[in-house]
Design a protein around this motif. Structure first.
Motif, PDB file in Angstrom:
ATOM      1  N   GLU A 116       0.674  -1.180  -0.114  1.00 50.23           N
ATOM      2  CA  GLU A 116       0.057   0.015   0.000  1.00 50.23           C
ATOM      3  C   GLU A 116       0.953   1.351   0.190  1.00 50.23           C
ATOM      4  O   GLU A 116       0.313   2.473  -0.048  1.00 50.23           O
ATOM      5  CB  GLU A 116      -0.955   0.027   1.261  1.00 50.23           C
ATOM      6  N   ASP A 117       2.050   1.196   0.033  1.00 51.29           N
ATOM      7  CA  ASP A 117       3.007   2.318   0.020  1.00 51.29           C
ATOM      8  C   ASP A 117       3.045   2.922  -1.389  1.00 51.29           C
ATOM      9  O   ASP A 117       3.277   2.286  -2.565  1.00 51.29           O
ATOM     10  CB  ASP A 117       4.437   1.996   0.299  1.00 51.29           C
ATOM     11  N   LEU A 118       3.187   4.212  -1.192  1.00 52.21           N
ATOM     12  CA  LEU A 118       3.232   5.129  -2.502  1.00 52.21           C
ATOM     13  C   LEU A 118       4.706   5.024  -3.253  1.00 52.21           C
ATOM     14  O   LEU A 118       5.572   4.796  -2.683  1.00 52.21           O
ATOM     15  CB  LEU A 118       2.995   6.676  -2.223  1.00 52.21           C
ATOM     16  N   VAL A 119       4.476   4.849  -4.443  1.00 54.67           N
ATOM     17  CA  VAL A 119       5.906   4.498  -5.202  1.00 54.67           C
ATOM     18  C   VAL A 119       5.972   5.647  -6.401  1.00 54.67           C
ATOM     19  O   VAL A 119       7.288   6.361  -6.425  1.00 54.67           O
ATOM     20  CB  VAL A 119       5.693   2.925  -5.967  1.00 54.67           C
ATOM     21  N   VAL A 120       4.859   6.063  -6.907  1.00 53.66           N
ATOM     22  CA  VAL A 120       4.890   7.017  -7.732  1.00 53.66           C
ATOM     23  C   VAL A 120       3.857   8.113  -7.486  1.00 53.66           C
ATOM     24  O   VAL A 120       2.907   7.912  -7.335  1.00 53.66           O
ATOM     25  CB  VAL A 120       4.810   6.558  -9.439  1.00 53.66           C
ATOM     26  N   LEU A 121       4.452   9.245  -7.557  1.00 51.33           N
ATOM     27  CA  LEU A 121       3.368  10.437  -7.382  1.00 51.33           C
ATOM     28  C   LEU A 121       3.033  11.201  -8.755  1.00 51.33           C
ATOM     29  O   LEU A 121       3.790  11.470  -9.269  1.00 51.33           O
ATOM     30  CB  LEU A 121       4.149  11.581  -6.343  1.00 51.33           C
ATOM     31  N   ASN A 122       1.722  11.139  -8.497  1.00 57.81           N
ATOM     32  CA  ASN A 122       1.027  11.698 -10.052  1.00 57.81           C
ATOM     33  C   ASN A 122       1.217  13.048 -10.167  1.00 57.81           C
ATOM     34  O   ASN A 122       0.878  13.771  -9.167  1.00 57.81           O
ATOM     35  CB  ASN A 122      -0.412  11.329  -9.723  1.00 57.81           C
ATOM     36  N   GLN A 123       1.676  13.523 -11.430  1.00 56.39           N
ATOM     37  CA  GLN A 123       2.112  14.855 -11.737  1.00 56.39           C
ATOM     38  C   GLN A 123       0.917  15.245 -12.789  1.00 56.39           C
ATOM     39  O   GLN A 123       0.353  16.252 -12.916  1.00 56.39           O
ATOM     40  CB  GLN A 123       3.370  15.314 -12.075  1.00 56.39           C
ATOM     41  N   ALA A 124       0.808  14.339 -13.614  1.00 58.28           N
ATOM     42  CA  ALA A 124      -0.300  14.593 -14.741  1.00 58.28           C
ATOM     43  C   ALA A 124      -0.658  13.160 -15.345  1.00 58.28           C
ATOM     44  O   ALA A 124       0.130  12.145 -15.221  1.00 58.28           O
ATOM     45  CB  ALA A 124       0.104  15.503 -15.841  1.00 58.28           C
ATOM     46  N   ASP A 125      -2.014  13.073 -15.833  1.00 59.13           N
ATOM     47  CA  ASP A 125      -2.428  11.897 -16.296  1.00 59.13           C
ATOM     48  C   ASP A 125      -3.443  12.250 -17.346  1.00 59.13           C
ATOM     49  O   ASP A 125      -4.042  13.299 -17.383  1.00 59.13           O
ATOM     50  CB  ASP A 125      -2.981  10.690 -15.157  1.00 59.13           C
ATOM     51  N   LEU A 126      -3.847  11.260 -18.096  1.00 56.84           N
ATOM     52  CA  LEU A 126      -4.775  11.398 -19.201  1.00 56.84           C
ATOM     53  C   LEU A 126      -6.131  11.837 -18.714  1.00 56.84           C
ATOM     54  O   LEU A 126      -6.947  12.478 -19.694  1.00 56.84           O
ATOM     55  CB  LEU A 126      -4.839   9.951 -20.127  1.00 56.84           C
ATOM     56  N   GLY A 127      -6.269  11.529 -17.470  1.00 52.37           N
ATOM     57  CA  GLY A 127      -7.794  11.839 -16.891  1.00 52.37           C
ATOM     58  C   GLY A 127      -7.983  13.278 -16.937  1.00 52.37           C
ATOM     59  O   GLY A 127      -9.135  13.881 -16.865  1.00 52.37           O
ATOM     60  N   MET A 128      -6.709  13.975 -17.065  1.00 47.75           N
ATOM     61  CA  MET A 128      -6.882  15.731 -16.738  1.00 47.75           C
ATOM     62  C   MET A 128      -7.549  16.181 -17.996  1.00 47.75           C
ATOM     63  O   MET A 128      -8.141  17.295 -17.948  1.00 47.75           O
ATOM     64  CB  MET A 128      -5.472  16.231 -16.788  1.00 47.75           C
ATOM     65  N   TYR A 129      -7.530  15.372 -19.091  1.00 49.50           N
ATOM     66  CA  TYR A 129      -8.230  15.994 -20.481  1.00 49.50           C
ATOM     67  C   TYR A 129      -9.550  16.230 -20.033  1.00 49.50           C
ATOM     68  O   TYR A 129     -10.322  16.848 -20.573  1.00 49.50           O
ATOM     69  CB  TYR A 129      -8.325  15.141 -21.525  1.00 49.50           C
ATOM     70  N   LEU A 130     -10.247  15.267 -18.885  1.00 48.92           N
ATOM     71  CA  LEU A 130     -11.655  15.718 -18.631  1.00 48.92           C
ATOM     72  C   LEU A 130     -11.717  16.458 -17.593  1.00 48.92           C
ATOM     73  O   LEU A 130     -12.677  17.258 -17.357  1.00 48.92           O
ATOM     74  CB  LEU A 130     -12.340  14.043 -18.346  1.00 48.92           C
ATOM     75  N   ARG A 131     -10.731  16.015 -16.447  1.00 50.23           N
ATOM     76  CA  ARG A 131     -10.998  16.733 -15.011  1.00 50.23           C
ATOM     77  C   ARG A 131     -10.562  18.264 -15.380  1.00 50.23           C
ATOM     78  O   ARG A 131     -11.253  19.120 -14.550  1.00 50.23           O
ATOM     79  CB  ARG A 131      -9.924  16.361 -14.172  1.00 50.23           C
ATOM     80  N   GLU A 132      -9.648  18.560 -16.145  1.00 50.76           N
ATOM     81  CA  GLU A 132      -8.924  19.886 -16.044  1.00 50.76           C
ATOM     82  C   GLU A 132      -9.470  20.745 -17.573  1.00 50.76           C
ATOM     83  O   GLU A 132      -8.651  21.324 -18.169  1.00 50.76           O
ATOM     84  CB  GLU A 132      -7.803  20.042 -15.708  1.00 50.76           C
ATOM     85  N   GLU A 133     -10.476  20.015 -18.111  1.00 52.75           N
ATOM     86  CA  GLU A 133     -10.631  20.630 -19.459  1.00 52.75           C
ATOM     87  C   GLU A 133     -10.746  21.959 -19.478  1.00 52.75           C
ATOM     88  O   GLU A 133     -10.266  22.581 -20.545  1.00 52.75           O
ATOM     89  CB  GLU A 133     -12.201  19.993 -19.925  1.00 52.75           C
ATOM     90  N   GLY A 134     -11.215  22.923 -18.759  1.00 52.31           N
ATOM     91  CA  GLY A 134     -11.282  24.161 -18.788  1.00 52.31           C
ATOM     92  C   GLY A 134      -9.971  24.978 -18.687  1.00 52.31           C
ATOM     93  O   GLY A 134      -9.854  26.000 -19.204  1.00 52.31           O
ATOM     94  N   THR A 135      -8.915  24.500 -18.055  1.00 51.24           N
ATOM     95  CA  THR A 135      -7.706  25.116 -17.735  1.00 51.24           C
ATOM     96  C   THR A 135      -6.646  24.549 -18.679  1.00 51.24           C
ATOM     97  O   THR A 135      -5.602  24.980 -18.767  1.00 51.24           O
ATOM     98  CB  THR A 135      -7.192  24.930 -16.403  1.00 51.24           C
ATOM     99  N   LEU A 136      -6.656  23.462 -19.248  1.00 51.47           N
ATOM    100  CA  LEU A 136      -5.797  22.885 -20.122  1.00 51.47           C
ATOM    101  C   LEU A 136      -5.767  23.759 -21.510  1.00 51.47           C
ATOM    102  O   LEU A 136      -6.695  24.578 -21.725  1.00 51.47           O
ATOM    103  CB  LEU A 136      -5.886  21.335 -20.748  1.00 51.47           C
TER     104      LEU A 136
END
Lengths: 184, 260
Positions: A159-179
């Protein structure tokens, strides 16, 4: 739109080199077409010269986007890579992480990657190294930084974190307005 | 059946018959039955002899507590609002205001004296707090005041008191000195005659409406106006793509060198 100053070029290359290493030179040495970087409204675009020539015909206020947005300069003057540049990062990345099918969706919702969700790493990844995250079919899903080195990952729990997310493809939906493509 | 449906509340002198009225003609009969029941119960109460004597005639009884609770006519009194944060805190902690008395008992004069001010109470010479006599057993020349000796020499008292104001100010002084030094250096630099002259000339040459563009120059006078840096080579349209690419590659090389 204008060319980057030398300082800005350095900031952009320093950031990209964290992902791509010496492959950053491949962005300028392309066999197919001449490409260069341009700054427009605090965002850096990577585009073929042909396209840049055409884009100069558009007034600054009306020009929304051209080529591929590499990232943006923050108010404090730092450079931040955006998910729109993922295709190039995915092609040239040095540090890579492949996810299992089970944790793919979680990553795409913006979560960090836990050790249990990782299929494999590139060898010798160290802590804080920038990595590109792929699924099992080698499709780049996003990028981030290693929360711990590969050696430390061996000792970590599932359960330990290995990679910290900086950006992912989901941003195209989540941050559509600011991309960059949609920002006006 | 009829009787049991009637409820009597002697405390309010009230009687209730809450069955539905089926025929209008029944109302009078039922009302009189109900009132009769109230009066019956009223007369079953034990007479209050003391009150009867006081009134002087008839029969006086004490009514029992009312059964039905009537709503209060006026709104409930509001709890006193604690205004300040301190008042709330004090209440939570149970801190009570305690006024310090102005007068205290003075053992010396055996009387109440003001705590402060003229004629105030003084500690008794008999109390343990006051040491009015010391044995002079320390070495030293005889006849020296033992009280003063105990107090210590002026030097030792100074040391105990900590750094004086003048010592404290030395830090500020040091800072002031640094600033002065910097000012000195600056003025020396400006004094270097050539620099100062160039500086003045630069100002003078820019001090006309045209920023010096149309001024007549003396023979041999150089243009000292400061201007913005030229942006040559930073054209927006990549007409000189080769040079731009070369510059970018140079930066990339420098970045990679810095990393490795």
């Amino acid at each position: 739109m204008r060319p980057l100053t030398e300082d800005q070029t350095r900031l952009v290359f320093e950031k990209l080199a964290r992902y791509m290493g010496k492959n950053i030179k491949l962005l300028l040495d392309r066999p197919d077409e001449e490409h260069c970087f341009r700054l427009h409204k605090n965002r850096v675009y990577y585009a073929p010269v042909r396209l840049i020539r055409q884009a100069t015909r558009v007034p600054k206020d009306d020009l929304i986007c051209f080529g591929v947005c590499v990232g943006k300069f923050t108010h404090s003057g730092k450079f931040r890579v955006e998910v729109t540049f993922l295709d190039y990062l995915g092609n040239y990345a040095l540090g890579k992480v492949w996810l299992k099918k089970s944790s793919e969706m979680s990553f795409l919702y913006g979560n960090h990657v836990v050790k249990g969700g990782v299929a494999r790493f590139t060898e010798g990844a160290v802590k804080n190294q920038a990595v590109v995250v792929y699924n099992e079919d080698d499709i780049p899903l996003g990028f981030g930084v290693m929360a711990r080195s590969v050696v430390e990952c061996g000792m970590a729990g599932p359960e330990d974190l290995v990679v910290l997310n900086q950006a992912d493809l989901g941003m195209y939906l989540r941050e559509e307005g600011t991309l960059s493509a949609a920002a006006s | 059946m009829e009787a049991s449906s009637i409820q009597v509340d002697l405390g309010h002198l009230k009687v209730i018959d809450n069955r539905a009225v089926e025929e209008q003609s029944d109302i009078d009969a039922r009302a009189s039955t109900a009132v009769q029941r109230l009066v019956d119960e009223l007369f079953q109460l034990p007479p209050d002899t003391a009150a009867t004597e006081q009134v002087g005639f008839g029969r006086v009884v004490r009514l029992p507590a009312p059964i039905e609770r009537l709503p209060r006519e006026k709104p409930l009194p509001k709890r006193e609002q604690l205004q300040t944060r301190w008042e709330r805190f004090a209440q939570a902690k149970g801190i009570q205001r305690h006024k310090r008395e102005r007068f205290v008992w003075d053992e010396t004069s055996q009387s109440w004296r003001p705590r402060h001010g003229g004629g105030k109470a003084r500690p008794s010479i008999h109390s343990k707090a006051t040491e009015w006599i010391i044995e002079d057993k320390e070495e030293g020349p005889p006849g020296r005041n033992p009280f003063r000796r105990r107090k210590g020499s002026p030097e030792s008292r100074k040391a105990a008191a900590g750094p004086t104001a003048s010592v404290k100010s030395t830090k500020a002084t040091a800072k002031r000195d640094r600033v002065r030094e910097a000012q000195q250096k600056l003025s020396e630099r400006m004094k270097s005659a050539k620099d100062a002259l160039d500086h003045q000339l630069s100002i003078a040459q820019r001090s006309t409406a045209s920023m010096g563009a149309y001024d007549r120059r003396i023979d041999g006078e150089r243009d000292h106006r400061q201007r913005g840096k030229s942006r040559a080579g930073e054209l927006n349209t990549p007409s000189q793509y080769a040079s731009e690419r070369k510059r970018a590659l140079q930066v990339a090389d420098a970045v990679l060198q810095g990393i490795s």
